[in-house]
Design a protein around this motif. Structure first.
Motif, mmCIF file in Angstrom:
data_model
loop_
_atom_site.group_PDB
_atom_site.id
_atom_site.type_symbol
_atom_site.label_atom_id
_atom_site.label_comp_id
_atom_site.label_asym_id
_atom_site.label_seq_id
_atom_site.Cartn_x
_atom_site.Cartn_y
_atom_site.Cartn_z
ATOM 1 N N LEU A 197 0.863 -1.181 0.000
ATOM 2 C CA LEU A 197 0.000 0.000 0.000
ATOM 3 C C LEU A 197 0.899 1.230 0.000
ATOM 4 C CD1 LEU A 197 -2.713 -0.863 2.686
ATOM 5 C CD2 LEU A 197 -3.012 -0.818 0.226
ATOM 6 N N THR A 198 0.396 2.304 -0.558
ATOM 7 C CA THR A 198 1.098 3.585 -0.505
ATOM 8 C C THR A 198 0.102 4.657 -0.072
ATOM 9 O OG1 THR A 198 2.490 5.129 -1.737
ATOM 10 C CG2 THR A 198 0.704 4.105 -2.956
ATOM 11 N N PRO A 199 0.522 5.575 0.796
ATOM 12 C CA PRO A 199 -0.417 6.620 1.223
ATOM 13 C C PRO A 199 -0.730 7.592 0.086
ATOM 14 C CG PRO A 199 1.581 6.617 2.582
ATOM 15 C CD PRO A 199 1.799 5.674 1.480
ATOM 16 N N ILE A 200 -1.982 7.978 0.014
ATOM 17 C CA ILE A 200 -2.429 9.023 -0.913
ATOM 18 C C ILE A 200 -3.192 10.039 -0.074
ATOM 19 C CG2 ILE A 200 -3.926 9.586 -2.838
ATOM 20 C CD1 ILE A 200 -3.477 6.963 -3.974
ATOM 21 N N ALA A 201 -2.868 11.317 -0.270
ATOM 22 C CA ALA A 201 -3.522 12.377 0.489
ATOM 23 C C ALA A 201 -4.540 13.096 -0.388
ATOM 24 C CB ALA A 201 -2.491 13.367 1.002
ATOM 25 N N PHE A 202 -5.774 13.137 0.080
ATOM 26 C CA PHE A 202 -6.810 13.946 -0.555
ATOM 27 C C PHE A 202 -6.841 15.246 0.225
ATOM 28 C CE2 PHE A 202 -7.842 9.676 -1.693
ATOM 29 C CZ PHE A 202 -8.281 9.785 -3.003
ATOM 30 N N VAL A 203 -6.573 16.345 -0.461
ATOM 31 C CA VAL A 203 -6.455 17.641 0.203
ATOM 32 C C VAL A 203 -7.583 18.551 -0.244
ATOM 33 C CG1 VAL A 203 -4.990 19.652 0.536
ATOM 34 C CG2 VAL A 203 -3.955 17.395 0.353
ATOM 35 N N LYS A 204 -8.248 19.122 0.739
ATOM 36 C CA LYS A 204 -9.291 20.128 0.484
ATOM 37 C C LYS A 204 -8.634 21.483 0.705
ATOM 38 C CE LYS A 204 -13.658 21.605 2.493
ATOM 39 N NZ LYS A 204 -14.642 21.275 3.522
ATOM 40 N N PRO A 205 -8.436 22.264 -0.363
ATOM 41 C CA PRO A 205 -7.762 23.552 -0.194
ATOM 42 C C PRO A 205 -8.689 24.622 0.376
ATOM 43 C CG PRO A 205 -8.243 23.189 -2.503
ATOM 44 C CD PRO A 205 -8.698 21.965 -1.768
ATOM 45 N N VAL A 206 -8.073 25.672 0.879
ATOM 46 C CA VAL A 206 -8.805 26.835 1.354
ATOM 47 C C VAL A 206 -9.560 27.413 0.155
ATOM 48 C CG1 VAL A 206 -8.498 29.166 2.287
ATOM 49 C CG2 VAL A 206 -7.088 27.294 3.129
ATOM 50 N N ILE B 108 -3.974 14.655 -3.954
ATOM 51 C CA ILE B 108 -5.096 14.825 -4.875
ATOM 52 C C ILE B 108 -6.006 15.912 -4.312
ATOM 53 C CG2 ILE B 108 -7.068 13.712 -5.959
ATOM 54 C CD1 ILE B 108 -5.534 11.061 -5.716
ATOM 55 N N GLU B 109 -6.234 16.921 -5.116
ATOM 56 C CA GLU B 109 -7.015 18.069 -4.681
ATOM 57 C C GLU B 109 -8.500 17.841 -4.965
ATOM 58 O OE1 GLU B 109 -6.652 22.747 -5.628
ATOM 59 O OE2 GLU B 109 -4.845 21.538 -5.914
ATOM 60 N N VAL B 110 -9.332 17.998 -3.946
ATOM 61 C CA VAL B 110 -10.783 17.891 -4.098
ATOM 62 C C VAL B 110 -11.437 19.057 -3.353
ATOM 63 C CG1 VAL B 110 -10.841 15.378 -4.393
ATOM 64 C CG2 VAL B 110 -10.980 16.334 -2.114
ATOM 65 N N SER B 111 -12.644 19.433 -3.779
ATOM 66 C CA SER B 111 -13.298 20.580 -3.150
ATOM 67 C C SER B 111 -14.125 20.196 -1.920
ATOM 68 C CB SER B 111 -14.191 21.293 -4.162
ATOM 69 O OG SER B 111 -15.250 20.454 -4.546
ATOM 70 N N GLU C 161 -17.206 13.423 -7.464
ATOM 71 C CA GLU C 161 -16.021 14.262 -7.640
ATOM 72 C C GLU C 161 -14.749 13.507 -7.266
ATOM 73 O OE1 GLU C 161 -13.846 18.187 -5.789
ATOM 74 O OE2 GLU C 161 -15.950 17.813 -5.276
ATOM 75 N N ILE C 162 -14.786 12.800 -6.151
ATOM 76 C CA ILE C 162 -13.605 12.051 -5.714
ATOM 77 C C ILE C 162 -13.321 10.904 -6.674
ATOM 78 C CG2 ILE C 162 -12.707 10.570 -3.879
ATOM 79 C CD1 ILE C 162 -14.013 12.481 -1.889
ATOM 80 N N ALA C 163 -14.367 10.243 -7.175
ATOM 81 C CA ALA C 163 -14.168 9.159 -8.148
ATOM 82 C C ALA C 163 -13.503 9.693 -9.416
ATOM 83 C CB ALA C 163 -15.500 8.495 -8.481
ATOM 84 N N ALA C 164 -13.919 10.858 -9.885
ATOM 85 C CA ALA C 164 -13.300 11.456 -11.076
ATOM 86 C C ALA C 164 -11.840 11.816 -10.800
ATOM 87 C CB ALA C 164 -14.080 12.694 -11.506
ATOM 88 N N ALA C 165 -11.550 12.347 -9.614
ATOM 89 C CA ALA C 165 -10.172 12.688 -9.253
ATOM 90 C C ALA C 165 -9.305 11.431 -9.175
ATOM 91 C CB ALA C 165 -10.147 13.440 -7.930
ATOM 92 N N ILE C 166 -9.855 10.341 -8.659
ATOM 93 C CA ILE C 166 -9.105 9.082 -8.572
ATOM 94 C C ILE C 166 -8.841 8.519 -9.960
ATOM 95 C CG2 ILE C 166 -9.274 6.675 -7.815
ATOM 96 C CD1 ILE C 166 -10.720 7.755 -5.304
ATOM 97 N N ASN C 167 -9.830 8.584 -10.852
ATOM 98 C CA ASN C 167 -9.622 8.101 -12.226
ATOM 99 C C ASN C 167 -8.539 8.906 -12.930
ATOM 100 O OD1 ASN C 167 -11.457 6.019 -12.077
ATOM 101 N ND2 ASN C 167 -13.160 7.276 -12.779
#
Length: 159
Positions: free
Chosen positions: A46-55, A86-89, A127-133
């Motif tokens: 496994l490798t860590p993946i960070a989903f980040v919600k920006p300001v 990975i940037e998500v809103s 949205e997250i599924a599209a970012a992962i794809n």
């Protein structure tokens, strides 16, 4: 959650805490919140993946990604550094405001998400599924490039 990265057991909340510490260190940090999950990896398990919600109104730049990587590396070690940010809103939230990490993990692992009727914002799943794809497509292109660079000078000769 605990993930096993190259034989090291890492807590995803510890990695999230290191990423969120950027807000304390850097007052101009674009990071509002983060979720870390483990993604399958051919060599590491496994490798860590960070989903980040920006300001709001900000995006993660190359300098921000480098700073976050260095921060996680200095606090938690090289094995804890996320392979990508990975940037998500928005994140999937329950009506009480808790983030549904299991749904994000299910999307990364290509498993069924499960019941989304308790979510405040079910559109976050799409949205997250599209970012992962998009992330997977970048990973495939990167793997193909690495394969090409590794074997481009190989010449077979038959006698």
């Amino acid at each position: 959650d605990v993930i096993n990265v190259s034989g090291h057991r890492l807590g995803t909340e510890e990695i999230e805490g290191a990423i969120l510490r950027d807000k304390q260190v850097n007052p101009d940090s674009p990071v509002a919140n983060a979720i870390v999950v483990g993604a399958p990896h051919r060599e590491k398990g496994l490798t860590p993946i960070a989903f980040v919600k920006p300001v709001p109104g900000r995006k993660l730049g190359a300098d921000d990604r480098r700073r976050l990587t260095d921060l996680v590396r200095s606090e938690k070690g090289a094995t804890a550094v996320p392979s990508d940010f990975i940037e998500v809103s928005q994140f999937p939230e329950t009506r009480s405001g808790k983030y549904m990490r299991r749904m994000v993990r299910a999307l990364v692992e290509e498993q069924p998400v499960g019941d989304t009727s308790t979510l405040r914002n079910p559109e976050a799943i799409a949205e997250i599924a599209a970012a992962i794809n998009a992330w997977r497509q970048r990973q495939r292109a990167s793997d193909e490039q690495r394969l090409f660079e590794t074997w481009r000078y190989l010449r077979l000769q038959y006698h």
